[in-house]
Scaffold this active site. Sequence first.
Site, PDB file in Angstrom:
ATOM      1  N   SER A 136      48.577 -48.792  15.121  1.00 30.54           N
ATOM      2  CA  SER A 136      48.705 -47.701  16.101  1.00 30.54           C
ATOM      3  C   SER A 136      47.527 -47.646  17.059  1.00 30.54           C
ATOM      4  O   SER A 136      46.380 -47.532  16.634  1.00 30.54           O
ATOM      5  CB  SER A 136      48.750 -46.342  15.389  1.00 30.54           C
ATOM      6  N   HIS A 189      53.452 -48.838  20.238  1.00 31.95           N
ATOM      7  CA  HIS A 189      53.776 -50.117  19.609  1.00 31.95           C
ATOM      8  C   HIS A 189      54.737 -50.875  20.520  1.00 31.95           C
ATOM      9  O   HIS A 189      55.914 -50.563  20.585  1.00 31.95           O
ATOM     10  CB  HIS A 189      54.441 -49.889  18.248  1.00 31.95           C
ATOM     11  N   HIS A 196      57.123 -49.682  10.318  1.00 32.83           N
ATOM     12  CA  HIS A 196      56.716 -48.767   9.245  1.00 32.83           C
ATOM     13  C   HIS A 196      57.932 -48.407   8.406  1.00 32.83           C
ATOM     14  O   HIS A 196      59.041 -48.316   8.927  1.00 32.83           O
ATOM     15  CB  HIS A 196      56.125 -47.478   9.832  1.00 32.83           C
ATOM     16  N   TYR A 241      58.593 -45.531   7.311  1.00 35.54           N
ATOM     17  CA  TYR A 241      59.128 -44.231   7.757  1.00 35.54           C
ATOM     18  C   TYR A 241      60.088 -44.340   8.940  1.00 35.54           C
ATOM     19  O   TYR A 241      60.808 -43.390   9.248  1.00 35.54           O
ATOM     20  CB  TYR A 241      58.000 -43.226   8.072  1.00 35.54           C
ATOM     21  N   GLU A 242      60.105 -45.502   9.591  1.00 32.90           N
ATOM     22  CA  GLU A 242      61.062 -45.681  10.688  1.00 32.90           C
ATOM     23  C   GLU A 242      62.466 -45.951  10.162  1.00 32.90           C
ATOM     24  O   GLU A 242      63.417 -45.981  10.938  1.00 32.90           O
ATOM     25  CB  GLU A 242      60.614 -46.843  11.587  1.00 32.90           C
ATOM     26  N   ALA A 253      45.520 -47.470  11.731  1.00 33.72           N
ATOM     27  CA  ALA A 253      44.826 -46.198  11.913  1.00 33.72           C
ATOM     28  C   ALA A 253      44.956 -45.460  10.587  1.00 33.72           C
ATOM     29  O   ALA A 253      46.001 -45.528   9.942  1.00 33.72           O
ATOM     30  CB  ALA A 253      45.495 -45.406  13.026  1.00 33.72           C
ATOM     31  N   MET A 270      49.902 -45.086   6.627  1.00 37.50           N
ATOM     32  CA  MET A 270      51.350 -45.249   6.405  1.00 37.50           C
ATOM     33  C   MET A 270      51.802 -46.695   6.619  1.00 37.50           C
ATOM     34  O   MET A 270      52.940 -46.941   6.999  1.00 37.50           O
ATOM     35  CB  MET A 270      52.115 -44.324   7.354  1.00 37.50           C
ATOM     36  N   SER A 271      50.906 -47.658   6.373  1.00 34.04           N
ATOM     37  CA  SER A 271      51.285 -49.054   6.661  1.00 34.04           C
ATOM     38  C   SER A 271      50.498 -50.025   5.784  1.00 34.04           C
ATOM     39  O   SER A 271      49.992 -49.649   4.737  1.00 34.04           O
ATOM     40  CB  SER A 271      51.010 -49.345   8.145  1.00 34.04           C
ATOM     41  N   ASN A 322      40.825 -39.852  12.060  1.00 35.91           N
ATOM     42  CA  ASN A 322      40.754 -38.408  11.813  1.00 35.91           C
ATOM     43  C   ASN A 322      40.303 -38.192  10.375  1.00 35.91           C
ATOM     44  O   ASN A 322      40.446 -39.085   9.547  1.00 35.91           O
ATOM     45  CB  ASN A 322      42.145 -37.772  12.010  1.00 35.91           C
ATOM     46  N   HIS A 337      49.464 -36.797  15.798  1.00 37.46           N
ATOM     47  CA  HIS A 337      49.528 -38.193  16.236  1.00 37.46           C
ATOM     48  C   HIS A 337      48.655 -38.376  17.487  1.00 37.46           C
ATOM     49  O   HIS A 337      48.082 -39.442  17.708  1.00 37.46           O
ATOM     50  CB  HIS A 337      50.981 -38.580  16.528  1.00 37.46           C
TER      51      HIS A 337
HETATM   52  N1  HPA Z   1      47.267 -39.766   7.168  1.00 35.18           N
HETATM   53  C1  HPA Z   1      48.192 -40.760   7.145  1.00 35.18           C
HETATM   54  N2  HPA Z   1      48.254 -41.697   8.073  1.00 35.18           N
HETATM   55  C2  HPA Z   1      47.362 -41.641   9.079  1.00 35.18           C
HETATM   56  C3  HPA Z   1      46.393 -40.649   9.164  1.00 35.18           C
HETATM   57  C4  HPA Z   1      46.353 -39.645   8.142  1.00 35.18           C
HETATM   58  O1  HPA Z   1      45.523 -38.727   8.146  1.00 35.18           O
HETATM   59  N3  HPA Z   1      45.674 -40.890  10.293  1.00 35.18           N
HETATM   60  C5  HPA Z   1      46.189 -42.012  10.857  1.00 35.18           C
HETATM   61  N4  HPA Z   1      47.212 -42.475  10.124  1.00 35.18           N
END
Ligand code: HPA
Length: 265
Positions: free
Chosen positions: A23, A55, A77, A79-80, A107, A204-205, A228, A240
């Site tokens: 990401s 992406h 991903h 989740y997609e 990320a 998430m990847s 973050n 996001h």
């Molecule tokens: N959690 C899950 N996936 C993420 C995060 C998070 O805080 N930041 C970037 N991808």
Amino acid sequence: MKLPELPAELTDFKPEVGLILGSGLGFFADDRIEVVGRLPYGEIEDFPVSTVPGHAGQFVYGHLDGKRVLCMQGRFHFYEGYTMAQLTLPIRLMAQLGVHTIFVTNAAGGINRDYVPGDFMLLSDHINFLGTNPLIGNQSNDDTRFPDMSEVYDGALRAKIRERAKTEGVDLKEGVYLATTGPSFETPAEIRAFATFGADAVGMSTVPEAIVARQLGIRVIGISCITNAAAGISKEPLSHEEVSETADRVRPQFADLLAGAVALA
Ligand code: HPA
């Protein structure tokens, strides 16, 4: 597993190193690669198409520091809604093309309280919290069914990357990445639980790709951009947008780190 046909321009190029750009990190292919060709995912038979903003959804191949690299600009991903087999298909294609090392980037949210947004973390290991495994159902005879995962992220190459970061005065963290399915961010209670598991970052990847790569004998390096503080560690709600903003802000540092790491592969 039957793999789709790839154009001769790509197979003849014979990539050695694969880069999966996470990401907000897809810019790397445009900024740092001497591009030889591009192949939009839509042109590959049975290939999934990324649905996440940021992406682009294509392979970009070319030269980086004398190495032939194949980048995924845009990854898939769970989740997609893709199956594990779909989202790890690119790794099987890379193996078939002769790629010996992949760099998987992402990320991630920082769980470790020493981490601040904008930090980079080399993955020392991972925790698969996806509730599934990309090798389930794989019955091919030439793949290992029970591959060893004692050292998913290559220790020797990590040592070189750490050494280089130290020489260049880059504060490179190293820690454990935990993968959740998403797409909802975690709750503070989940993050507290993950901290007790030993996770330093959450995302998430990455884990499905890394598992399949190891099964195929490909060397793996994982790099997280901590975008973050994970839920409950920061007082702010997660978004996001924040993820994209941080990834954007540290573009040059990320590009230097990744290019430097690839040079050591
Ligand atoms: N959690 C899950 N996936 C993420 C995060 C998070 O805080 N930041 C970037 N991808």
